[in-house]
Design an enzyme around this catalytic site. Sequence first.
Site, PDB file in Angstrom:
ATOM      1  N   HIS A   5       8.176 -10.329   0.950  1.00 49.47           N
ATOM      2  CA  HIS A   5       9.186 -10.198  -0.095  1.00 49.47           C
ATOM      3  C   HIS A   5       9.720 -11.577  -0.455  1.00 49.47           C
ATOM      4  O   HIS A   5       9.965 -12.376   0.450  1.00 49.47           O
ATOM      5  CB  HIS A   5      10.334  -9.319   0.416  1.00 49.47           C
ATOM      6  N   VAL A   8     -21.065  -7.418 -26.333  1.00 47.75           N
ATOM      7  CA  VAL A   8     -21.246  -5.963 -26.353  1.00 47.75           C
ATOM      8  C   VAL A   8     -21.938  -5.462 -25.082  1.00 47.75           C
ATOM      9  O   VAL A   8     -22.506  -4.381 -25.056  1.00 47.75           O
ATOM     10  CB  VAL A   8     -22.030  -5.509 -27.611  1.00 47.75           C
ATOM     11  N   VAL A  27     -24.926 -17.220 -13.601  1.00 48.04           N
ATOM     12  CA  VAL A  27     -24.013 -17.021 -14.732  1.00 48.04           C
ATOM     13  C   VAL A  27     -22.568 -17.141 -14.265  1.00 48.04           C
ATOM     14  O   VAL A  27     -21.749 -17.814 -14.888  1.00 48.04           O
ATOM     15  CB  VAL A  27     -24.266 -15.634 -15.380  1.00 48.04           C
TER      16      VAL A  27
END
Length: 471
Positions: free
Chosen positions: A453, A279, A52
């Site tokens: 950074h 669901v 899947v």
Amino acid sequence: MPGQMKMENESDQITVDLFVLGGGPGGYFAAGLAGQEGLNVVLAEKNKIGGVCLNEGCIPSKSLLHSAKICSHSKDALEYGITGAPLVLDQKAVIKRKNKIVNTLVQGVKMQMRQGHVTVLEDEARVVGRSNGRIHLSVSDQLYTATNLIIATGSIPIIPPIQGIDDGIAKGYLLTNREALDLQVIPQRLVVIGGGAIGLEMASYYHSAGSDVIVIEMLDHIGGAIDRTIAALLQRSLEKKGIQIALGAKAMEIHEDRVIYEQNGETFTTQSDFVLLSVGRRPSIENNGFETIQLYTDKGRIVTDRQCRTNIPGVYAIGDVNGRCMLAHVAYREAHVAVNTILSRRDTMRYDAVPSVIYTQPEVASVGMTEEEAKLKGIAYKKISIPFQYSGRFMAETAGESSLCQMLFSADQKYLIGCHLLGPYTSEFITIASVFIEKEMTVDEMKEIIFPHPTVSEVLREAIFQLRATN
Ligand code: NAI
């Protein structure tokens, strides 16, 4: 004795060290690892290698969502000094691109299996019994006898008994994740039943693609178990974009052109041309012959311990089928633990530092305990909440997106117990927080880590530095 079978002609069988049932992330990763270790491995997959996740879940949805992201960024183009937008999404081209990516990755997994000397059977396998401590399976009339079996049969969508579901499936206007990732048209009006990970990701995609979308969610918040403050912020952000969200709402009837739902005792009708049912999913344990070996299941899942062992010696269950934590990355780790256990190496699953992500825009990424969970368990904590405006890169790249970094530390402010993020790139750097939790690093040790950074990940450092030194 039931489940103890006597093999008539042992010479007709192929004997292997490990048989892997299911070729999703858990199955193919386990097979590859065991093959690398020199075990004689057979993997059987009745549908498509990659399962899947690769064919109709994680990867295709990320491909679609990336197209949607480009499209929705173009809506803010003027803000970035770009004219000529917005762009329009071409659904057929998006699906074609997605199919190409999926095919390439599936071929990649097949190659990995060949390199790992794993024999792949693209066919249905069934467990047929057990004798002398070995498991017997049949694949297209060929019998196999395995010293070890790893079950990785995954999960299937839950289809609740809502009136009109069967008709919707038969006529094609009711979708699960599989069909939603292959639609050739953009629905005018999409009703999404269930505001969990699949529902929200698909609602985001189809809204960016031009659909009018409503999410019907039974609970009083979206996003399932995610932090409630983040759920509320995400909801506001999705609503601001134009996605309608009905909370405390239950779908009652599905028709070809409308969905009827109940909310706070009132009945509402909402128009639809397609309905996505998201669901939840349930472990796929039927029609595999597991009853022939008396495999212990409870509440529809195969029961496992922290080595992924089942009640039957030599039989392991990994991934969605054990119902512990239905995420592909958990399946990868369970595959590792199961193979280590087969090889008599000590290894144990830990489920308390599992990161999870919802790929909406902005993304949600979390690991560890939520504030609600801590309160429920009576665990004292110190909370640090900061917006992503602390990151220069976020400011440079974002046009007013909602964001939040919410970190929970132990009450002595020494350890991280939960981290919940809403913002860009969070799927890519939540792992840092997972490592902090998994390795039980102290806050002082976390402070020693140098973050590049400018990156958005620096919000973690900023939050950590809000705590005083403990040594
Ligand atoms: P889910 O369990 O995440 O969410 C289902 C939602 O539907 C819940 O919020 C539930 O309250 C609601 N619901 C249930 N019945 C309903 C009804 N009759 N009416 C209205 N609402 C109702 O399930 P989902 O989204 O289908 O995902 C399935 C699995 O796939 C999950 O385990 C999820 O973690 C996994 N997944 C993970 C992704 C990721 O990691 N990014 C992406 C997609 C799926």
